[in-house]
Scaffold this motif. Structure first.
Motif, PDB file in Angstrom:
ATOM      1  N   VAL A 284       6.505  33.659  10.780  1.00 19.67           N
ATOM      2  CA  VAL A 284       8.079  33.018  11.277  1.00 19.67           C
ATOM      3  C   VAL A 284       8.763  32.643   9.924  1.00 19.67           C
ATOM      4  CG1 VAL A 284       6.819  32.033  13.374  1.00 19.67           C
ATOM      5  CG2 VAL A 284       6.888  30.617  11.168  1.00 19.67           C
ATOM      6  N   LEU A 285       8.291  32.785   8.706  1.00 19.69           N
ATOM      7  CA  LEU A 285       9.022  32.503   7.501  1.00 19.69           C
ATOM      8  C   LEU A 285       9.675  33.564   6.678  1.00 19.69           C
ATOM      9  CD1 LEU A 285       6.868  29.438   6.081  1.00 19.69           C
ATOM     10  CD2 LEU A 285       8.827  29.295   7.505  1.00 19.69           C
ATOM     11  N   ASN A 286       9.663  34.756   7.370  1.00 26.47           N
ATOM     12  CA  ASN A 286      10.238  35.818   6.672  1.00 26.47           C
ATOM     13  C   ASN A 286      11.440  35.695   6.047  1.00 26.47           C
ATOM     14  OD1 ASN A 286       7.801  37.189   7.101  1.00 26.47           O
ATOM     15  ND2 ASN A 286       8.638  38.262   9.020  1.00 26.47           N
ATOM     16  N   ASN A 287      12.268  35.205   6.908  1.00 22.77           N
ATOM     17  CA  ASN A 287      13.638  34.717   6.057  1.00 22.77           C
ATOM     18  C   ASN A 287      13.645  33.707   5.175  1.00 22.77           C
ATOM     19  OD1 ASN A 287      14.981  36.911   7.803  1.00 22.77           O
ATOM     20  ND2 ASN A 287      15.344  35.217   9.582  1.00 22.77           N
ATOM     21  N   VAL A 288      12.940  32.743   5.506  1.00 20.63           N
ATOM     22  CA  VAL A 288      12.708  31.619   4.476  1.00 20.63           C
ATOM     23  C   VAL A 288      12.186  32.230   3.146  1.00 20.63           C
ATOM     24  CG1 VAL A 288      11.373  29.575   3.771  1.00 20.63           C
ATOM     25  CG2 VAL A 288      12.512  29.995   6.062  1.00 20.63           C
ATOM     26  N   ARG A 289      11.197  33.251   3.140  1.00 19.08           N
ATOM     27  CA  ARG A 289      10.650  33.966   1.913  1.00 19.08           C
ATOM     28  C   ARG A 289      11.779  34.341   1.100  1.00 19.08           C
ATOM     29  NH1 ARG A 289       5.005  35.389   1.489  1.00 19.08           N
ATOM     30  NH2 ARG A 289       3.933  35.095   3.522  1.00 19.08           N
ATOM     31  N   LYS A 290      12.730  35.327   1.734  1.00 20.86           N
ATOM     32  CA  LYS A 290      13.730  35.704   1.203  1.00 20.86           C
ATOM     33  C   LYS A 290      14.772  34.811   0.418  1.00 20.86           C
ATOM     34  CE  LYS A 290      13.724  39.753   4.335  1.00 20.86           C
ATOM     35  NZ  LYS A 290      14.419  40.428   5.492  1.00 20.86           N
ATOM     36  N   ALA A 291      15.199  33.632   1.377  1.00 19.02           N
ATOM     37  CA  ALA A 291      15.995  32.712   0.627  1.00 19.02           C
ATOM     38  C   ALA A 291      15.512  32.055  -0.426  1.00 19.02           C
ATOM     39  CB  ALA A 291      16.276  31.593   1.867  1.00 19.02           C
ATOM     40  N   LEU A 292      13.769  31.579  -0.383  1.00 18.57           N
ATOM     41  CA  LEU A 292      13.408  31.071  -1.443  1.00 18.57           C
ATOM     42  C   LEU A 292      13.433  31.853  -2.921  1.00 18.57           C
ATOM     43  CD1 LEU A 292       9.852  29.593   0.025  1.00 18.57           C
ATOM     44  CD2 LEU A 292      11.702  28.439  -1.177  1.00 18.57           C
ATOM     45  N   ASN A 293      13.338  33.153  -2.377  1.00 16.33           N
ATOM     46  CA  ASN A 293      13.525  33.959  -3.882  1.00 16.33           C
ATOM     47  C   ASN A 293      14.974  33.827  -4.307  1.00 16.33           C
ATOM     48  OD1 ASN A 293      10.921  35.792  -4.641  1.00 16.33           O
ATOM     49  ND2 ASN A 293      10.895  35.947  -2.326  1.00 16.33           N
ATOM     50  N   SER A 294      16.062  33.996  -3.482  1.00 14.92           N
ATOM     51  CA  SER A 294      17.312  33.704  -3.906  1.00 14.92           C
ATOM     52  C   SER A 294      17.223  32.451  -4.734  1.00 14.92           C
ATOM     53  CB  SER A 294      18.167  33.802  -2.820  1.00 14.92           C
ATOM     54  OG  SER A 294      17.969  34.941  -2.054  1.00 14.92           O
ATOM     55  N   LEU A 295      16.913  31.448  -4.111  1.00 14.00           N
ATOM     56  CA  LEU A 295      17.100  30.237  -4.819  1.00 14.00           C
ATOM     57  C   LEU A 295      16.405  30.166  -6.273  1.00 14.00           C
ATOM     58  CD1 LEU A 295      16.072  27.399  -1.821  1.00 14.00           C
ATOM     59  CD2 LEU A 295      18.296  27.695  -3.012  1.00 14.00           C
ATOM     60  N   THR A 296      15.382  30.839  -6.346  1.00 12.28           N
ATOM     61  CA  THR A 296      14.725  30.845  -7.746  1.00 12.28           C
ATOM     62  C   THR A 296      15.694  31.517  -8.799  1.00 12.28           C
ATOM     63  OG1 THR A 296      13.518  33.106  -7.381  1.00 12.28           O
ATOM     64  CG2 THR A 296      12.308  31.018  -6.783  1.00 12.28           C
ATOM     65  N   GLN A 297      16.692  32.262  -8.207  1.00 14.06           N
ATOM     66  CA  GLN A 297      17.665  32.915  -8.915  1.00 14.06           C
ATOM     67  C   GLN A 297      18.703  32.095  -9.916  1.00 14.06           C
ATOM     68  OE1 GLN A 297      18.991  36.337  -6.677  1.00 14.06           O
ATOM     69  NE2 GLN A 297      16.919  37.076  -6.504  1.00 14.06           N
ATOM     70  N   ARG A 298      18.637  30.856  -9.310  1.00 15.24           N
ATOM     71  CA  ARG A 298      19.821  29.996  -9.868  1.00 15.24           C
ATOM     72  C   ARG A 298      19.518  29.631 -11.246  1.00 15.24           C
ATOM     73  NH1 ARG A 298      20.040  24.914  -5.913  1.00 15.24           N
ATOM     74  NH2 ARG A 298      17.947  24.752  -6.439  1.00 15.24           N
ATOM     75  N   ILE A 299      18.392  29.400 -11.561  1.00 13.15           N
ATOM     76  CA  ILE A 299      17.933  29.320 -12.895  1.00 13.15           C
ATOM     77  C   ILE A 299      16.955  30.190 -13.785  1.00 13.15           C
ATOM     78  CG2 ILE A 299      17.745  26.637 -12.699  1.00 13.15           C
ATOM     79  CD1 ILE A 299      14.923  26.871 -12.822  1.00 13.15           C
ATOM     80  N   ILE A 300      17.162  31.512 -13.191  1.00 12.76           N
ATOM     81  CA  ILE A 300      16.102  32.689 -13.463  1.00 12.76           C
ATOM     82  C   ILE A 300      14.839  32.295 -13.874  1.00 12.76           C
ATOM     83  CG2 ILE A 300      16.491  34.774 -14.906  1.00 12.76           C
ATOM     84  CD1 ILE A 300      19.225  33.862 -13.476  1.00 12.76           C
ATOM     85  N   GLY A 301      13.945  31.604 -12.886  1.00 12.43           N
ATOM     86  CA  GLY A 301      12.759  31.423 -13.195  1.00 12.43           C
ATOM     87  C   GLY A 301      12.362  30.371 -14.191  1.00 12.43           C
ATOM     88  N   SER A 302      10.794  29.928 -14.003  1.00  6.73           N
ATOM     89  CA  SER A 302      10.463  28.782 -15.006  1.00  6.73           C
ATOM     90  C   SER A 302      10.190  29.392 -16.232  1.00  6.73           C
ATOM     91  CB  SER A 302       9.244  28.190 -13.967  1.00  6.73           C
ATOM     92  OG  SER A 302       8.238  29.333 -14.056  1.00  6.73           O
ATOM     93  N   ASN A 303       9.387  28.386 -16.996  1.00  2.00           N
ATOM     94  CA  ASN A 303       8.909  28.669 -18.541  1.00  2.00           C
ATOM     95  C   ASN A 303       7.936  29.856 -18.620  1.00  2.00           C
ATOM     96  OD1 ASN A 303       7.516  28.308 -20.731  1.00  2.00           O
ATOM     97  ND2 ASN A 303       8.286  26.248 -20.927  1.00  2.00           N
ATOM     98  N   THR A 304       8.588  30.755 -19.297  1.00  2.00           N
ATOM     99  CA  THR A 304       7.811  32.009 -19.277  1.00  2.00           C
ATOM    100  C   THR A 304       6.736  32.080 -20.300  1.00  2.00           C
ATOM    101  OG1 THR A 304       9.195  32.961 -20.961  1.00  2.00           O
ATOM    102  CG2 THR A 304       9.632  33.744 -18.786  1.00  2.00           C
ATOM    103  N   LEU A 305       6.706  31.121 -21.233  1.00  2.00           N
ATOM    104  CA  LEU A 305       5.604  31.000 -22.181  1.00  2.00           C
ATOM    105  C   LEU A 305       4.366  30.457 -21.336  1.00  2.00           C
ATOM    106  CD1 LEU A 305       4.507  31.177 -25.122  1.00  2.00           C
ATOM    107  CD2 LEU A 305       5.058  28.523 -25.402  1.00  2.00           C
ATOM    108  N   ILE A 306       4.616  29.490 -20.512  1.00  2.00           N
ATOM    109  CA  ILE A 306       3.510  28.853 -19.942  1.00  2.00           C
ATOM    110  C   ILE A 306       3.111  29.782 -18.773  1.00  2.00           C
ATOM    111  CG2 ILE A 306       2.888  26.678 -18.629  1.00  2.00           C
ATOM    112  CD1 ILE A 306       3.579  26.040 -21.483  1.00  2.00           C
ATOM    113  N   GLN A 307       3.906  30.633 -18.327  1.00  2.00           N
ATOM    114  CA  GLN A 307       3.527  31.563 -17.206  1.00  2.00           C
ATOM    115  C   GLN A 307       2.546  32.487 -18.041  1.00  2.00           C
ATOM    116  OE1 GLN A 307       6.324  33.586 -14.647  1.00  2.00           O
ATOM    117  NE2 GLN A 307       7.882  32.024 -15.066  1.00  2.00           N
TER     118      GLN A 307
END
Length: 427
Positions: A284-307
Motif C-alpha cells: 500500500v506504500l508504493n506511491n510513498v516509496r516513490k515520494a520518499l525517494n524524491s524527498l531524499t533528492q533535496r539534499i542529494i543523500g547523506s554522508n557518503t564517507l560514513i556510507q
C-alpha cells in the motif's frame, strides 16, 4: 548593457529614489513555523550556576559529551579505511549507496524481521529520517494531523508544525512502565489522521514496549487504517532482562516506516547516518516509496564517507562493545534510581533501556516553586545541576535525567539533588 561594470563614481539609480527603495523581505510561513521547543523553554530560564560548584549537566542527550563513552575501535577503523580508500568522496544515489543499504538490511534482519535492501533509504541522521516520514505522510494543506506520544521527544511536533500539520498527543502511563493509554490513543484518531508515531524504546521515558502492548497499538492503527512511524533509534539498547521488539517484526498488516540510525547505539551522533525501513506487507506504500525517494533528492543523500564505512561498522563492531555500553547505562540507572528513590519529594521511574530516566517532582511538597521550570532553574542556581524540565517533553512536573555521564559525576549530581530537595521540601 547588463555586462557593463559600474564605475566607482556611479551608483544605481534605484537607491536614490526613496519611493522605490522599499524592501519587504519576510521569512516564509514554514520557517516561522519551525520551532525548537526545548530551546524555547531552556533559553527562557535564567540558568546561573553556583560559582562554588562545577556544573553537572544531566540534560544533554549526546552520549559523547563527557568522553567516558567512546565509539568502538572497529567503528573508528571502518571510517579510517573508507577515508584512505578514497572511493566515497563523491555523490551516490540520493537514497543511499547500494552496499550500505544492503548492510543495513542484513543488520536489521533478525528477530523475525526480514528486510530487503530495496526497503532501505539512508538519511542524514534519524532526525532526517523522521522529517522525511512525517513529510511524506502528512499534508498541512489537507488539514491532516499526526498522533504522537506524551511525554515524547519534541522533534515530532517541530517537524509536523513546520509543514502546517496538527499535532495530537496520546498519553503514556508512568504507573504502567510508560505504556500507551490505548483508549486515549484511539480517541485522538479521526479521518484526518495521517500517521501514529511510536517511539520504542522511548526518549524520554526509557521504556521498552512488550510484544503484546506493541501489538495492541498496531491493532488500533490497523483498525483505523493509519500508517505508523516507528522511531527505533534506540533499537536493542535495552537493559538485561528486557527485550527489544521492532514494530516491523509483528506481521500486523500495518504499513510502517521504521526510523533508526547509528547515532545512539554506536555512540556517533555527529556522523549523521540514519535510515528509513519501508515495511509494507500489502504493497500500500508504493506511491510513498516513490515520494520518499524524491524527498531524499533535496539534499542529494547523506554522508557518503560514513556510507562507505557502514558495512564494516555494522558487521565488525563486536557484541562485547554493546554489552559494555548497556552495562554502564544499566548500572547508572540503578544508581540514580536508588539515590533519588530515597529523596523526599522525588519519584524516579526505573527505565528499561535507552539513556534516560524520568523523575516526578511532588510539586505540592515544594510550594516555593510554581512549576518544574522554576524547580530546575533553582536547582541549577544552588547546586549547579541541570536537568531538562518535563515541560520540554509535554509533561510538566517531571525532570529528565541523562544516564551517560561518568558514574562519579552521576553520584555527585544525585547527592546535590538530594540536598536541594531536603532544603526546600515542606512536610
Amino acid at each position: 548593457m547588463y555586462d557593463r561594470k559600474l564605475e566607482k563614481s556611479e551608483s544605481v539609480s534605484i537607491i536614490e529614489d526613496p519611493k522605490i527603495n522599499v524592501w519587504n523581505v519576510e521569512p516564509s510561513t514554514s520557517a516561522n513555523n519551525c520551532r525548537n521547543f526545548i530551546r524555547e523553554i531552556v533559553d527562557n530560564l535564567d540558568l546561573q550556576p553556583n560559582p562554588e560548584k562545577s556544573v553537572i549537566a544531566l540534560s544533554i542527550g549526546d552520549p559523547t559529551v563527557y568522553g567516558n563513552l567512546k565509539a568502538a575501535e572497529e567503528t573508528v577503523e571502518a571510517v579510517k579505511s573508507a577515508l584512505v580508500e578514497g572511493l566515497f568522496n563523491g555523490y551516490v544515489a540520493s537514497s543511499g549507496h547500494q552496499e550500505a543499504k544492503q548492510a543495513v538490511a542484513e543488520y536489521l534482519s533478525q528477530n523475525d524481521v526480514q528486510i530487503d535492501a530495496n526497503d532501505v533509504i539512508l538519511c542524514s541522521g534519524c532526525s532526517s529520517s523522521l522529517e522525511h516520514c512525517i513529510t511524506v505522510l502528512a499534508d498541512g494543506t489537507k488539514n491532516q494531523n499526526i498522533v504522537i506520544p506524551r511525554p515524547g521527544f519534541p522533534i515530532y511536533r517541530t517537524l509536523a508544525e513546520h509543514i502546517g500539520v496538527e499535532v495530537r498527543y496520546y498519553n503514556l502511563m508512568p504507573e504502567n512502565n510508560w505504556e500507551a493509554d490505548l483508549d486515549h490513543l484511539e480517541s485522538q484518531i479521526d479521518e484526518k489522521t495521517a500517521a501514529i508515531v511510536v517511539n520504542n524504546p522511548s526518549n524520554p521515558c526509557g521504556s521498552s514496549f512488550s510484544e503484546e502492548h506493541l501489538r495492541n497499538i498496531l491493532e488500533i492503527a490497523y483498525r483505523y487504517r493509519v500508517p505508523v512511524i516507528a522511531d527505533e533509534i534506540y533499537e536493542n539498547l535495552v537493559f538485561p532482562g528486557e527485550k527489544f521488539v521492532s514494530a516491523a517484526s509483528l506481521n500486523s498488516g500495518v504499513p510502517i516506516l521504521v526510523c533508526g540510525g547509528i547515532a545512539k547505539r554506536f555512540l556517533v551522533p555527529g556522523w549523521r547516518l540514519g535510515w528509513i525501513i519501508v515495511h509494507d506487507e500489502f504493497g500500500v506504500l508504493n506511491n510513498v516509496r516513490k515520494a520518499l525517494n524524491s524527498l531524499t533528492q533535496r539534499i542529494i543523500g547523506s554522508n557518503t564517507l560514513i556510507q562507505g564505512a557502514l558495512p564494516a561498522i555494522l558487521k565488525n563492531t563486536p557484541q562485547s562493545f554493546f554489552d559494555s555500553l548497556i552495562g554502564t547505562l544499566a548500572n547508572n540507572a540503578k544508581l540514580a534510581f536508588e539515590r533519588l528513590q530515597s529523596t523526599e519529594g522525588l519519584t524516579p521511574f526505573m527505565p528499561q533501556g535507552t539513556m534516560y530516566m524520568l523523575v516526578e517532582i511532588q510539586m505540592e511538597k515544594f510550594p516555593a516553586f510554581a512549576d518544574g521550570l522554576e524547580f530546575a532553574q533553582k536547582m541549577m542556581e544552588e547546586e549547579s545541576v541541570f536537568c531538562l524540565p518535563g515541560e520540554c517533553f509535554a509533561i510538566p512536573g517531571f525532570l529528565r535525567i541523562v544516564l551517560t555521564v561518568p558514574e562519579d559525576l552521576l553520584e555527585e549530581a544525585c547527592a546535590r539533588m538530594m540536598e536541594f530537595c531536603k532544603r526546600h521540601y515542606k512536610h
